[in-house]
Structure formats: structure tokens, C-alpha cells
Write a protein that holds these residues in place. Structure first.
Motif, PDB file in Angstrom:
ATOM      1  N   PHE A 242       0.805  -1.219   0.000  1.00  0.00           N
ATOM      2  CA  PHE A 242       0.000   0.000   0.000  1.00  0.00           C
ATOM      3  C   PHE A 242       0.841   1.275   0.000  1.00  0.00           C
ATOM      4  CE2 PHE A 242      -2.521  -3.411   1.840  1.00  0.00           C
ATOM      5  CZ  PHE A 242      -3.638  -3.364   1.028  1.00  0.00           C
TER       6      PHE A 242
ATOM      7  N   ARG B 298      -6.843   6.593   0.532  1.00  0.00           N
ATOM      8  CA  ARG B 298      -7.295   5.247   0.153  1.00  0.00           C
ATOM      9  C   ARG B 298      -6.260   4.211   0.539  1.00  0.00           C
ATOM     10  NH1 ARG B 298     -10.879   2.994   1.187  1.00  0.00           N
ATOM     11  NH2 ARG B 298     -11.965   4.912   0.720  1.00  0.00           N
ATOM     12  N   SER B 299      -4.995   4.508   0.316  1.00  0.00           N
ATOM     13  CA  SER B 299      -3.930   3.576   0.696  1.00  0.00           C
ATOM     14  C   SER B 299      -3.905   3.360   2.203  1.00  0.00           C
ATOM     15  CB  SER B 299      -2.570   4.086   0.230  1.00  0.00           C
ATOM     16  OG  SER B 299      -2.502   4.088  -1.171  1.00  0.00           O
TER      17      SER B 299
ATOM     18  N   PHE C 146      -6.431   3.779   4.376  1.00  0.00           N
ATOM     19  CA  PHE C 146      -7.618   3.013   4.780  1.00  0.00           C
ATOM     20  C   PHE C 146      -7.500   1.548   4.377  1.00  0.00           C
ATOM     21  CE2 PHE C 146      -9.976   7.068   5.249  1.00  0.00           C
ATOM     22  CZ  PHE C 146     -10.629   6.803   6.444  1.00  0.00           C
ATOM     23  N   ASP C 147      -7.102   1.291   3.132  1.00  0.00           N
ATOM     24  CA  ASP C 147      -6.991  -0.088   2.659  1.00  0.00           C
ATOM     25  C   ASP C 147      -5.954  -0.868   3.466  1.00  0.00           C
ATOM     26  OD1 ASP C 147      -8.966   0.348   0.784  1.00  0.00           O
ATOM     27  OD2 ASP C 147      -7.579   0.459  -0.928  1.00  0.00           O
TER      28      ASP C 147
ATOM     29  N   ASP D 233      -7.397  -1.771   6.833  1.00  0.00           N
ATOM     30  CA  ASP D 233      -8.376  -2.839   6.648  1.00  0.00           C
ATOM     31  C   ASP D 233      -7.680  -4.180   6.410  1.00  0.00           C
ATOM     32  OD1 ASP D 233     -11.055  -3.560   6.635  1.00  0.00           O
ATOM     33  OD2 ASP D 233     -11.344  -3.072   4.514  1.00  0.00           O
ATOM     34  N   PHE D 234      -6.656  -4.176   5.571  1.00  0.00           N
ATOM     35  CA  PHE D 234      -5.852  -5.372   5.297  1.00  0.00           C
ATOM     36  C   PHE D 234      -5.241  -5.919   6.590  1.00  0.00           C
ATOM     37  CE2 PHE D 234      -1.416  -6.767   4.472  1.00  0.00           C
ATOM     38  CZ  PHE D 234      -1.644  -7.880   3.684  1.00  0.00           C
TER      39      PHE D 234
ATOM     40  N   ARG E  81     -10.256 -11.449   0.089  1.00  0.00           N
ATOM     41  CA  ARG E  81     -10.321 -10.364  -0.897  1.00  0.00           C
ATOM     42  C   ARG E  81      -8.962  -9.713  -1.128  1.00  0.00           C
ATOM     43  NH1 ARG E  81     -12.299  -5.060   2.050  1.00  0.00           N
ATOM     44  NH2 ARG E  81     -11.755  -5.657   4.160  1.00  0.00           N
ATOM     45  N   TRP E  82      -8.003  -9.952  -0.249  1.00  0.00           N
ATOM     46  CA  TRP E  82      -6.666  -9.374  -0.416  1.00  0.00           C
ATOM     47  C   TRP E  82      -5.789 -10.310  -1.211  1.00  0.00           C
ATOM     48  CZ3 TRP E  82      -7.231  -4.586   0.580  1.00  0.00           C
ATOM     49  CH2 TRP E  82      -8.085  -4.165   1.596  1.00  0.00           C
TER      50      TRP E  82
END
Length: 147
Positions: free
Chosen positions: A71, A102-103, A105-106, A109-110, A146-147
Motif C-alpha cells: 500500500f 485510500r492507501s 484506509f486499505d 483494513d488489510f 479479498r486481499w
């Protein structure tokens, strides 16, 4: 990058401020804090979290390194507690810093999906009805896929 596995509580505000201090090049900082929640079917007296020292830190460091690369993070923080925790107590904290939101947040989440499904911690719930180990949940595994 900092990865901490500890028994004692952490100061969320202090950890967030410390993390944010060195982030002059980041455009976004995301934090997430997990807390012990009560159960639906019986009030939770406590949750006991166990781990293998050394192995746990190594696994968390490896996933943090993956998050940085995947990310494009400027920094990452993972704090996870172990021991006996009561409802409302902080279990863990993840903080990510990136140039773009976005990076950040992602990545957070990851990391959370990994911590929930694959981090080497074992959790036991203690209620008035007895004790039981927390089993892996299908929805947590699906989130990780999903990752």
C-alpha cells in the motif's frame, strides 16, 4: 514501523500522537482500535488472549512489512495485547500513514483482516456459563480472501 505485543494497556491518544509526529510526508493517517465486546447470549466476564512470544511478533512484523510494500505506506504501527481483558478494554491498535487516504484506509483494513484471521493469538471467552475458545469465523476468512 513499530510492532508491539504487550500485556499492559496502552494510551490510545499518546500512541496516536507519537505515530503522527514523524509523518510530515503523509497525506493521511488512519487508526483503528479494537475493544473487547460483550457477547449476545451471555455477559462476558473476561477474554483471555494467549500467544507464543517471539513467534507472534515475527508474524505481525511480516504482515506489517507486506502492508508497507503493498500500500506504499510511510509508516505502520501495530499494538496487540494479551492476558486477561474485560469488556470495554482495548485489545489492539493499528495505525497507517500514506500519501493518500485510500492507501491508508486499505492498509488498515488489510491489517485488521489479517489480525482477525491469521495472527497467532488464541482467545478464550469467560462467562457465568463457563469458558470457551473462540473459533475462526467464515466471514473473517472470507474478508481475508479479498486481499
Amino acid at each position: 514501523m513499530r510492532v508491539v505485543v504487550q500485556e499492559e494497556p496502552f494510551d490510545l491518544a499518546a500512541e496516536t500522537a507519537r505515530f503522527a509526529e514523524g509523518e510530515g510526508g503523509s497525506g493521511a493517517i488512519v487508526t483503528f482500535t479494537g475493544v473487547v465486546r460483550n457477547l449476545d447470549d451471555a455477559p462476558l466476564e473476561a477474554m483471555e488472549i494467549e500467544h507464543y512470544p517471539g513467534m507472534t511478533e515475527k508474524a505481525l512484523r511480516e504482515i506489517a512489512v507486506q502492508a508497507v510494500a503493498r500500500f506504499d505506506l510511510q509508516d505502520v504501527l501495530v499494538i496487540h495485547r494479551y492476558g486477561r481483558l474485560i469488556p470495554g478494554a482495548q485489545i489492539m491498535m493499528v495505525a497507517t500513514a500514506a500519501r493518500h487516504r485510500r492507501s491508508a484506509f486499505d492498509a488498515a483494513d488489510f491489517l485488521m483482516d489479517y489480525l482477525k484471521s491469521r495472527a497467532p493469538f488464541w482467545k478464550r471467552e469467560i462467562t457465568a456459563k463457563g469458558e470457551s475458545w473462540v473459533a475462526a469465523k467464515d466471514e473473517d476468512e472470507a474478508a481475508l480472501e479479498r486481499w
